[in-house]
Design an enzyme around this catalytic site. Structure first.
Site, PDB file in Angstrom:
ATOM      1  N   TYR A  33       0.784  -0.956   0.207  1.00 48.07           N
ATOM      2  CA  TYR A  33      -0.028   0.278   0.150  1.00 48.07           C
ATOM      3  C   TYR A  33       0.892   1.487  -0.238  1.00 48.07           C
ATOM      4  CZ  TYR A  33       0.927   0.793   5.124  1.00 48.07           C
ATOM      5  OH  TYR A  33       1.629   1.060   5.987  1.00 48.07           O
ATOM      6  N   ARG A 100      -8.525 -20.134  -1.922  1.00 46.62           N
ATOM      7  CA  ARG A 100      -7.768 -19.686  -0.810  1.00 46.62           C
ATOM      8  C   ARG A 100      -5.373 -21.714  -0.764  1.00 46.62           C
ATOM      9  NH1 ARG A 100      -5.252 -21.375   3.991  1.00 46.62           N
ATOM     10  NH2 ARG A 100      -4.991 -19.625   5.790  1.00 46.62           N
ATOM     11  N   LYS A 147       6.675  -1.952   2.149  1.00 44.51           N
ATOM     12  CA  LYS A 147       5.110  -1.378   2.269  1.00 44.51           C
ATOM     13  C   LYS A 147       4.323  -2.223   2.280  1.00 44.51           C
ATOM     14  CE  LYS A 147       3.322   3.053   3.370  1.00 44.51           C
ATOM     15  NZ  LYS A 147       3.671   3.220   4.701  1.00 44.51           N
ATOM     16  N   GLU A 180      12.245   2.451  13.545  1.00 37.84           N
ATOM     17  CA  GLU A 180      11.581   3.296  13.813  1.00 37.84           C
ATOM     18  C   GLU A 180       9.986   3.032  14.698  1.00 37.84           C
ATOM     19  OE1 GLU A 180      10.513   2.646   9.469  1.00 37.84           O
ATOM     20  OE2 GLU A 180      10.053   0.399   9.774  1.00 37.84           O
ATOM     21  N   LEU A 205      11.148   1.156   6.825  1.00 40.74           N
ATOM     22  CA  LEU A 205      10.322   2.036   5.767  1.00 40.74           C
ATOM     23  C   LEU A 205      10.683   2.990   5.131  1.00 40.74           C
ATOM     24  CD1 LEU A 205       8.088   0.981   3.565  1.00 40.74           C
ATOM     25  CD2 LEU A 205       6.799   2.606   4.718  1.00 40.74           C
TER      26      LEU A 205
END
Ligand code: PLP
Length: 288
Positions: A33, A100, A147, A180, A205
């Site tokens: 995302y 799945r 991400k 972070e 990130l």
């Protein structure tokens, strides 16, 4: 005005904006995302966000759902339909819907969803008062540089912070270094005035705000030192701050029980905040 979301080729009211129960994002967190700030109706560093999106997609071997030109058109349309002058756009790509199975499906088409919200990006109260953070062990997987939408450790950490009235949790690796925040990058300014943040390796990130601030600082002749720093060093720092697309630059005035500096936002952090605000107001570094 009702919120409009983009879901796989359609613009829909939020209440109708759904994906299939066998979407691999829902079942495996198999996706990535971006969150892009919108300032004065313009996406801040859209180009850097798209570059990072491609990096995540490549790492996960997910085919881009559309060209960058088409993505930009959809983002513009989502902003327009939600009349967002200031706020952010959320964009998520998953591997798509398939029966799945852990291994990748042969014929799934990636799912693309987008939402946009109005929000004041630099909250005046937070800017004036600064925020507190707690420290927690970094229990994430070995690739936080992607991400990914697999954000459970981040959500658990943020909730832990919220329960004790803190704004963010700074994650600490096995060597005692702060990597972070759960949704932001961490910075300190030491007694010598050195501005220090963790290097953009696999452990963090590489925030677009982080990249933007480094760019703006370099342009202004200011130095950034990218190296790990320990909890002890952070607690002894003169100033501390965090950066993210939805917060820009925020002073950190307390880490666990330790007050940083005099407990007020520091002068250099404020200066860097102003520098970044000007940079963002101009759209960022690559107005694409
Ligand atoms: N680090 C993590 C783990 C994040 O989730 C985020 C943003 O969500 C950031 C850093 C800051 O990145 P950006 O500046 O691109 O918003």
């Amino acid at each position: 005005m009702s919120h409009i979301a983009y879901v796989n080729v359609r613009y829909l009211p939020h209440r109708d904006a759904v994906v299939h129960v066998e979407d691999r994002g829902y079942q495996f967190a198999d996706g990535c995302y971006e969150v892009v700030a919108i300032k004065d109706g313009i996406l801040v560093d859209e180009g850097l966000h798209l570059r990072r999106l491609h990096r995540s997609l490549d790492a996960l071997e997910i085919v881009p759902p559309m060209s960058d030109a088409a993505l930009k058109t959809v983002m513009g349309e989502v902003i327009r339909r939600n009349a967002v002058g200031e706020g952010f756009i959320y964009l998520q790509v998953t591997r798509g819907t398939a029966a799945r199975d852990f291994a990748f499906p042969k014929a799934a088409r990636p799912s693309l969803v987008m939402t946009a919200r109005r929000r004041t990006l630099s909250d005046p109260r937070l800017l004036a008062e600064g925020v507190s953070v707690i420290t927690i062990p970094d229990i994430r997987w070995a690739r936080p540089d992607i991400k990914s939408i697999a954000l459970l450790p981040n959500a658990l950490g943020k909730e832990q912070a919220k329960r004790v009235g803190a704004y963010e949790a700074w994650q600490v690796d096995r060597d005692g270094n702060i990597t972070e925040g759960t949704s932001s990058n961490a910075w300190i300014i030491n007694a010598d005035g050195d501005v220090i943040t963790h290097p953009a390796d696999h452990a963090i990130l590489d925030g677009v705000t982080r990249q933007g601030l480094i760019h703006a600082m370099t342009e202004a002749g200011l130095k950034v030192i990218e190296r790990p720093f320990s909890i002890a060093e952070a607690k002894a720092a003169r100033e501390a701050m965090l950066t993210s697309s939805t917060n820009f630059v925020l002073s950190v005035v307390r880490i666990d029980d330790t007050v940083i500096g005099n407990g007020q936002p520091g002068h250099l952090a404020e200066k860097l905040g102003a520098l970044y605000a000007a940079y963002a107001a101009a759209g960022g570094q690559d107005r694409s």
